[in-house]
Design an enzyme around this catalytic site. Structure first.
Site, PDB file in Angstrom:
ATOM      1  N   PHE A  96       0.877  -1.126   0.057  1.00  0.00           N
ATOM      2  CA  PHE A  96       0.210  -0.194  -0.118  1.00  0.00           C
ATOM      3  C   PHE A  96       0.867   1.191   0.099  1.00  0.00           C
ATOM      4  O   PHE A  96       0.320   2.113  -0.212  1.00  0.00           O
ATOM      5  CB  PHE A  96      -1.066  -0.123   1.048  1.00  0.00           C
ATOM      6  CG  PHE A  96      -0.478   0.620   2.482  1.00  0.00           C
ATOM      7  CD1 PHE A  96      -0.302   1.845   2.966  1.00  0.00           C
ATOM      8  CD2 PHE A  96       0.195  -0.531   3.341  1.00  0.00           C
ATOM      9  CE1 PHE A  96       0.195   2.059   4.131  1.00  0.00           C
ATOM     10  CE2 PHE A  96       1.069  -0.158   4.449  1.00  0.00           C
ATOM     11  CZ  PHE A  96       0.958   1.293   4.732  1.00  0.00           C
ATOM     12  N   LYS A  97       2.004   1.008   0.420  1.00  0.00           N
ATOM     13  CA  LYS A  97       2.988   2.081   0.395  1.00  0.00           C
ATOM     14  C   LYS A  97       3.240   2.744  -1.061  1.00  0.00           C
ATOM     15  O   LYS A  97       3.706   3.966  -1.221  1.00  0.00           O
ATOM     16  CB  LYS A  97       4.374   2.033   1.088  1.00  0.00           C
ATOM     17  CG  LYS A  97       4.154   1.140   2.269  1.00  0.00           C
ATOM     18  CD  LYS A  97       3.875   2.297   3.440  1.00  0.00           C
ATOM     19  CE  LYS A  97       3.780   1.658   4.765  1.00  0.00           C
ATOM     20  NZ  LYS A  97       5.091   1.092   5.439  1.00  0.00           N
ATOM     21  N   ASP A  98       3.157   1.768  -1.965  1.00  0.00           N
ATOM     22  CA  ASP A  98       3.393   2.571  -3.506  1.00  0.00           C
ATOM     23  C   ASP A  98       2.266   3.693  -3.558  1.00  0.00           C
ATOM     24  O   ASP A  98       2.734   4.666  -4.657  1.00  0.00           O
ATOM     25  CB  ASP A  98       2.884   1.392  -4.618  1.00  0.00           C
ATOM     26  CG  ASP A  98       3.749   0.172  -4.341  1.00  0.00           C
ATOM     27  OD1 ASP A  98       5.096   0.676  -4.653  1.00  0.00           O
ATOM     28  OD2 ASP A  98       3.392  -0.870  -4.595  1.00  0.00           O
TER      29      ASP A  98
END
Length: 287
Positions: A111-113
């Site tokens: 989800f950090k993308d």
């Protein structure tokens, strides 16, 4: 009207009356951490546009929601957002009344993308080609570092330095962290993630480094928080706009902070549950 940002340690963080310490979004993005060591937060939360429920896709929703945050400060921001968020974000129903938002469809399966890619592209719009390269310092326990490295790799005018605790990331995460990328340096640290984070914050406070252009891409940067607001808005869009309870996997609470900002902007959230695993520093802090 442009939103201004103040430090969490500033006396005027809850007021518009004294803007001496307030900075623009571009300044908050570039600096990462305020001069007093605090984190940049908005003085006000722009309301969600009424059209968020009617967006045709996630990226269209992202453009609508981020417009009041970005249009006054970042040129060509819409193309930056569309280029950063060009992957799906499906809401999957597990059972009636219970759904999971899948946030692992980005290039590093994290989800950090969302935050890393958006922040990288926004910063690239704020950099002049003649500027000295900006060094992005990142403390990571795995997925943050690989997402930031992928998001910034090859962008002109940036250098990324990743600090990760030796022996405390998974083999897959380590492979993602140390794989060769243009402009990215990965460093193993003999210690924990907290030691890595402490080193990053110390670098920003070090007067000897005051002349070096530095920024951070950890969850402490407002450029990461703004895209994370979108998770919650998109989840409710796919649910038809109805109020919901969100259970958010939590570490340093950056993701949850994005959700709280979305709620303050008018998203119909019943409540949040901050879910922690064995990495339970925050619950222990509250105990």
């Amino acid at each position: 009207m442009s939103t201004l940002y103040v430090s969490t340690r500033s006396s005027d963080s809850d007021s518009d009356s004294d803007s001496d310490s307030a900075v623009s979004l571009s300044a908050a993005l570039m600096r990462g951490i305020a001069a007093d060591g605090g984190l940049y937060v908005p003085q006000r939360i722009p309301p969600l546009p009424n059209r968020w429920r009617d967006a045709d896709s996630f990226v269209d929703l992202a453009v609508a929601v981020l417009d009041p945050w970005l249009r006054a400060d970042v040129s060509d921001w819409e193309r930056a957002v569309r280029g950063a968020l060009d992957f799906p974000i499906p809401l999957v129903e597990v059972e009636p009344g219970l759904s999971i938002l899948e946030l692992f469809h980005g290039p590093t399966y994290s989800f950090k993308d969302f935050g890393a890619r958006t922040m990288a592209r926004l910063l690239s719009r704020l950099r002049d080609p003649s500027d000295e390269p900006l060094t992005i310092l990142v403390a990571t326990s795995g997925d943050t570092g690989s997402a930031v490295a992928d998001g910034f790799a090859g962008l002109p005018g940036f250098r990324v330095v990743l600090l990760f605790p030796d022996g405390q990331v998974s083999p897959v995460q380590e492979q993602q962290l140390v794989m060769p990328r243009d402009g990215v340096t990965s460093l193993r640290v003999a210690g924990t993630f907290d030691d890595c984070q402490r080193m990053v914050k110390a670098a920003f406070a070090d007067e000897k480094l005051s002349g070096m252009p530095l920024s951070s891409a950890n969850s402490i940067n407002i450029g990461r928080l703004l895209p994370q607001m979108l998770f919650y808005v998109e989840a409710l869009r796919q649910r038809g706009g109805e109020e919901a309870v969100f259970v958010t996997p939590s570490g340093n609470l950056g993701n949850l902070t994005g959700g709280v900002m979305a709620m303050q902007a008018g998203l119909p959230v019943h409540r949040f549950v901050a879910a922690h695993n064995a990495n339970r520093f925050f619950p222990d802090r509250l105990a």
